[in-house]
Design a protein around this motif. Structure first.
Motif, PDB file in Angstrom:
ATOM      1  N   GLY A   1      55.348 -25.518  47.306  1.00 18.31           N
ATOM      2  CA  GLY A   1      55.082 -24.657  46.155  1.00 18.31           C
ATOM      3  C   GLY A   1      54.614 -25.432  44.945  1.00 18.31           C
ATOM      4  N   LYS A   2      55.209 -26.580  44.714  1.00 18.51           N
ATOM      5  CA  LYS A   2      54.813 -27.413  43.575  1.00 18.51           C
ATOM      6  C   LYS A   2      53.379 -27.914  43.733  1.00 18.51           C
ATOM      7  CE  LYS A   2      59.573 -28.969  42.761  1.00 18.51           C
ATOM      8  NZ  LYS A   2      60.534 -30.101  42.894  1.00 18.51           N
ATOM      9  N   SER A   3      53.019 -28.285  44.956  1.00 19.25           N
ATOM     10  CA  SER A   3      51.658 -28.787  45.191  1.00 19.25           C
ATOM     11  C   SER A   3      50.622 -27.671  45.034  1.00 19.25           C
ATOM     12  CB  SER A   3      51.552 -29.413  46.589  1.00 19.25           C
ATOM     13  OG  SER A   3      51.656 -28.435  47.612  1.00 19.25           O
ATOM     14  N   LYS A   4      50.977 -26.453  45.449  1.00 17.85           N
ATOM     15  CA  LYS A   4      50.053 -25.328  45.287  1.00 17.85           C
ATOM     16  C   LYS A   4      49.928 -24.930  43.814  1.00 17.85           C
ATOM     17  CE  LYS A   4      48.268 -23.358  48.264  1.00 17.85           C
ATOM     18  NZ  LYS A   4      46.958 -23.582  48.940  1.00 17.85           N
ATOM     19  N   LEU A   5      51.001 -25.077  43.051  1.00 19.77           N
ATOM     20  CA  LEU A   5      50.931 -24.814  41.611  1.00 19.77           C
ATOM     21  C   LEU A   5      50.002 -25.823  40.941  1.00 19.77           C
ATOM     22  CD1 LEU A   5      51.723 -23.415  39.017  1.00 19.77           C
ATOM     23  CD2 LEU A   5      53.829 -24.789  38.969  1.00 19.77           C
ATOM     24  N   GLU A   6      50.068 -27.067  41.378  1.00 19.87           N
ATOM     25  CA  GLU A   6      49.171 -28.086  40.841  1.00 19.87           C
ATOM     26  C   GLU A   6      47.720 -27.733  41.151  1.00 19.87           C
ATOM     27  OE1 GLU A   6      48.645 -32.861  41.476  1.00 19.87           O
ATOM     28  OE2 GLU A   6      50.701 -32.086  41.273  1.00 19.87           O
ATOM     29  N   ALA A   7      47.481 -27.222  42.359  1.00 21.01           N
ATOM     30  CA  ALA A   7      46.129 -26.785  42.730  1.00 21.01           C
ATOM     31  C   ALA A   7      45.684 -25.619  41.840  1.00 21.01           C
ATOM     32  CB  ALA A   7      46.103 -26.373  44.198  1.00 21.01           C
ATOM     33  N   GLU A   8      46.585 -24.681  41.588  1.00 19.51           N
ATOM     34  CA  GLU A   8      46.269 -23.549  40.698  1.00 19.51           C
ATOM     35  C   GLU A   8      45.855 -24.043  39.317  1.00 19.51           C
ATOM     36  OE1 GLU A   8      49.243 -20.579  40.366  1.00 19.51           O
ATOM     37  OE2 GLU A   8      49.298 -20.099  42.512  1.00 19.51           O
ATOM     38  N   ASN A   9      46.559 -25.031  38.817  1.00 19.01           N
ATOM     39  CA  ASN A   9      46.240 -25.553  37.482  1.00 19.01           C
ATOM     40  C   ASN A   9      44.864 -26.200  37.446  1.00 19.01           C
ATOM     41  OD1 ASN A   9      48.598 -24.691  36.201  1.00 19.01           O
ATOM     42  ND2 ASN A   9      49.735 -26.509  36.838  1.00 19.01           N
ATOM     43  N   TYR A  10      44.486 -26.882  38.518  1.00 21.00           N
ATOM     44  CA  TYR A  10      43.134 -27.447  38.586  1.00 21.00           C
ATOM     45  C   TYR A  10      42.087 -26.330  38.509  1.00 21.00           C
ATOM     46  CZ  TYR A  10      44.739 -32.157  39.895  1.00 21.00           C
ATOM     47  OH  TYR A  10      45.305 -33.410  39.900  1.00 21.00           O
ATOM     48  N   VAL A  11      42.353 -25.235  39.201  1.00 21.49           N
ATOM     49  CA  VAL A  11      41.400 -24.125  39.211  1.00 21.49           C
ATOM     50  C   VAL A  11      41.343 -23.447  37.845  1.00 21.49           C
ATOM     51  CG1 VAL A  11      40.922 -21.852  40.216  1.00 21.49           C
ATOM     52  CG2 VAL A  11      41.656 -23.731  41.687  1.00 21.49           C
ATOM     53  N   ARG A  12      42.505 -23.250  37.222  1.00 23.14           N
ATOM     54  CA  ARG A  12      42.550 -22.597  35.909  1.00 23.14           C
ATOM     55  C   ARG A  12      41.804 -23.388  34.848  1.00 23.14           C
ATOM     56  NH1 ARG A  12      48.408 -22.135  36.834  1.00 23.14           N
ATOM     57  NH2 ARG A  12      48.888 -20.054  37.609  1.00 23.14           N
ATOM     58  N   HIS A  13      41.902 -24.705  34.915  1.00 23.47           N
ATOM     59  CA  HIS A  13      41.371 -25.542  33.849  1.00 23.47           C
ATOM     60  C   HIS A  13      39.900 -25.912  34.037  1.00 23.47           C
ATOM     61  CE1 HIS A  13      45.822 -26.850  33.175  1.00 23.47           C
ATOM     62  NE2 HIS A  13      45.514 -25.758  32.500  1.00 23.47           N
ATOM     63  N   GLN A  14      39.309 -25.556  35.177  1.00 20.10           N
ATOM     64  CA  GLN A  14      37.897 -25.868  35.381  1.00 20.10           C
ATOM     65  C   GLN A  14      37.037 -24.853  34.638  1.00 20.10           C
ATOM     66  OE1 GLN A  14      35.582 -23.896  37.412  1.00 20.10           O
ATOM     67  NE2 GLN A  14      37.142 -22.286  37.544  1.00 20.10           N
ATOM     68  N   THR A  15      35.840 -25.287  34.273  1.00 14.38           N
ATOM     69  CA  THR A  15      34.889 -24.404  33.587  1.00 14.38           C
ATOM     70  C   THR A  15      33.624 -24.240  34.424  1.00 14.38           C
ATOM     71  OG1 THR A  15      34.019 -26.315  32.358  1.00 14.38           O
ATOM     72  CG2 THR A  15      35.758 -25.010  31.305  1.00 14.38           C
ATOM     73  N   LEU A  16      33.734 -24.543  35.704  1.00 15.65           N
ATOM     74  CA  LEU A  16      32.588 -24.496  36.612  1.00 15.65           C
ATOM     75  C   LEU A  16      32.077 -23.076  36.810  1.00 15.65           C
ATOM     76  CD1 LEU A  16      30.841 -26.042  38.796  1.00 15.65           C
ATOM     77  CD2 LEU A  16      32.630 -25.415  40.424  1.00 15.65           C
ATOM     78  N   CYS A  17      32.982 -22.163  37.121  1.00 11.17           N
ATOM     79  CA  CYS A  17      32.593 -20.798  37.458  1.00 11.17           C
ATOM     80  C   CYS A  17      33.815 -19.895  37.384  1.00 11.17           C
ATOM     81  CB  CYS A  17      31.997 -20.751  38.873  1.00 11.17           C
ATOM     82  SG  CYS A  17      33.178 -21.251  40.155  1.00 11.17           S
ATOM     83  N   PRO A  18      33.630 -18.572  37.415  1.00  9.99           N
ATOM     84  CA  PRO A  18      34.782 -17.662  37.455  1.00  9.99           C
ATOM     85  C   PRO A  18      35.639 -17.925  38.695  1.00  9.99           C
ATOM     86  CG  PRO A  18      32.767 -16.467  36.969  1.00  9.99           C
ATOM     87  CD  PRO A  18      32.353 -17.848  37.360  1.00  9.99           C
TER      88      PRO A  18
ATOM     89  N   LYS B   1      35.579  -6.902  38.233  1.00 16.84           N
ATOM     90  CA  LYS B   1      36.818  -6.907  37.447  1.00 16.84           C
ATOM     91  C   LYS B   1      37.639  -8.172  37.688  1.00 16.84           C
ATOM     92  CE  LYS B   1      37.308  -1.858  37.487  1.00 16.84           C
ATOM     93  NZ  LYS B   1      38.179  -0.717  37.895  1.00 16.84           N
ATOM     94  N   ALA B   2      37.482  -8.762  38.865  1.00 15.84           N
ATOM     95  CA  ALA B   2      38.296  -9.929  39.234  1.00 15.84           C
ATOM     96  C   ALA B   2      37.630 -11.209  38.738  1.00 15.84           C
ATOM     97  CB  ALA B   2      38.509  -9.968  40.745  1.00 15.84           C
ATOM     98  N   ILE B   3      37.677 -11.402  37.445  1.00 13.75           N
ATOM     99  CA  ILE B   3      37.094 -12.597  36.814  1.00 13.75           C
ATOM    100  C   ILE B   3      38.224 -13.382  36.166  1.00 13.75           C
ATOM    101  CG2 ILE B   3      35.493 -13.470  35.068  1.00 13.75           C
ATOM    102  CD1 ILE B   3      34.104 -12.105  37.407  1.00 13.75           C
ATOM    103  N   ASN B   4      38.455 -14.591  36.676  1.00 12.03           N
ATOM    104  CA  ASN B   4      39.556 -15.430  36.196  1.00 12.03           C
ATOM    105  C   ASN B   4      40.888 -14.663  36.265  1.00 12.03           C
ATOM    106  OD1 ASN B   4      37.515 -17.263  35.675  1.00 12.03           O
ATOM    107  ND2 ASN B   4      37.507 -16.907  33.475  1.00 12.03           N
ATOM    108  N   ARG B   5      41.138 -14.081  37.428  1.00  5.17           N
ATOM    109  CA  ARG B   5      42.329 -13.257  37.634  1.00  5.17           C
ATOM    110  C   ARG B   5      43.197 -13.846  38.747  1.00  5.17           C
ATOM    111  NH1 ARG B   5      44.029 -10.718  33.901  1.00  5.17           N
ATOM    112  NH2 ARG B   5      44.645  -8.759  34.916  1.00  5.17           N
ATOM    113  N   GLU B   6      44.480 -13.495  38.685  1.00  2.00           N
ATOM    114  CA  GLU B   6      45.471 -13.999  39.638  1.00  2.00           C
ATOM    115  C   GLU B   6      46.276 -12.812  40.167  1.00  2.00           C
ATOM    116  OE1 GLU B   6      47.699 -17.046  37.602  1.00  2.00           O
ATOM    117  OE2 GLU B   6      45.879 -17.830  36.636  1.00  2.00           O
TER     118      GLU B   6
END
Length: 368
Positions: A180-197, A256-261
């Motif tokens: 779970g901790k490793s997947k949260l770290e992956a989520e943070n990488y995705v959240r902080h990127q500005t590449l694409c939605p 509607k699903a733009i930068n959504r979780e």
């Protein structure tokens, strides 16, 4: 040639050019959307591939060279083996692919580890590989329209064991397992990127044809035994793998699903006893020995199993990470955001999904 003739000739040229532009526009509009699915040879990945083919995508299956392709037999599938562990090599791969085939419209990053011999492998594969893929897409200028990360409910840890309130999207993420901790770290990488939605999906318990984790319980019940862990009974939520695959593409295609979780579940709650009883009924098993094993004893078994795994150099299903999941009583999550924003309703109830899965296990000789 007089002015009149020249005007006619000019009109013809313009008409030809307009026809060419129209044909090119039609070709562009008719072009299949292209999707990359990493971890395509796995349980969830293979169903993502099938759903993409059903929707008439040009499908690129990201698999390791050593991965089995038994579930990827459709001749329409294109394969690519990405070096996710090496950013420089990966960037070159994506640049070469873009030059020859063009960029992918969507990327579904599904590759990852759910169990590992060495806990550090969780972070290397689940987190660092995610970061490498994002960076390589940027460096190679192969920017997709949307990036979807297949994450997990485990990034939140279990819910409150006293109130049994559902885990909500605004709940604090406090994962208890290394996974779970490793997947949260992956989520943070995705959240902080500005590449694409982006879209982050957090499925709850995923079951279906080919799954090996819930199959262990199904096989045990067929043998006449039902062992549950701790008390009171666990409160569980589920999603059938075909419904999860559909959710992924609904989210990719939705404006509607733009930068959504989103949490992904079928919206119902079951106790571990309900789950076992349903399996028993579908199997047609009349007599069953039921027992609840004390959590401390299960912990000892998981520790021993993990130790044996280290000796055999093999990751084991029962391990200390798995114990933390088994001892948690509340795995209820609130999936209403998925229903409200994307209007998603699961096709399968738990009984329907289990019935189809068990039929598959029997047909493929996993069960007698």
């Amino acid at each position: 040639m007089d002015y009149y003739d020249r005007d006619i000739e000019l009109d013809r040229i313009i008409m030809v050019l307009l026809c060419i532009l129209h044909e090119r526009r039609e070709m562009t509009n008719d072009r299949k959307k292209k999707v990359l699915i990493t971890g395509a040879s796995g349980f969830i990945g293979s169903f993502l591939v099938k759903e993409a083919l059903r929707r008439d995508y040009e499908v690129w299956a990201g698999v390791r060279l050593t991965s089995s392709r038994a579930n990827l037999q459709d001749e329409r599938i294109r394969f690519i083996s990405l070096q996710l562990n090496d950013l420089e090599v990966l960037s070159c791969q994506l640049s070469n692919h873009k030059e020859e085939y063009g960029s992918w419209d969507y990327v579904i990053h599904n590759a990852g580890l759910t169990k590992a011999l060495n806990k550090a492998d969780f972070y290397r594969v689940n987190a660092e590989y995610t970061n490498n893929l994002i960076k390589a897409l940027q460096l190679s200028e192969a920017v997709p329209e949307k990036f979807l990360l297949m994450s997990s409910l485990s990034t939140f840890g279990g819910g409150n064991d006293k109130t049994y309130e559902p885990i909500r999207p605004d709940s604090l993420q406090v994962p208890e397992t290394e996974y779970g901790k490793s997947k949260l770290e992956a989520e943070n990488y995705v959240r902080h990127q500005t590449l694409c939605p982006f879209v982050i999906l957090r499925p709850t318990g995923v079951y279906g044809p080919g799954d090996k984790d819930y199959f262990m319980e199904i096989k045990s019940i067929q043998s006449g035994f039902d062992f549950a862990v701790g008390s009171p009974p666990q409160q569980l939520t589920f999603i059938y793998v075909k419904d999860l695959a559909e959710v992924a593409f609904v989210a990719l295609e939705s404006g509607k699903a733009i930068n959504r979780e989103y949490f992904v579940a079928d919206g119902e709650v079951y106790s571990d006893e309900d789950f076992a009883r349903m399996i028993q009924e579908i199997l047609g098993k009349k007599h069953l020995f039921r027992a609840r094993i004390p959590a401390p004893l299960v912990y000892m078994v998981c520790v021993c199993s993990e130790w044996i795994g280290k000796l055999l150099k093999k990751s084991m299903t029962l391990n200390t990470d798995k114990y933390r999941i088994l001892k948690q009583r509340n795995w209820i999550c609130d999936a209403s955001l998925l229903q409200d924003e994307l209007d998603f309703r699961p096709t399968y109830t738990l009984r329907e999904g289990l019935t189809e899965a068990i039929a598959w296990y029997r047909e493929n000789k996993w069960l007698k």
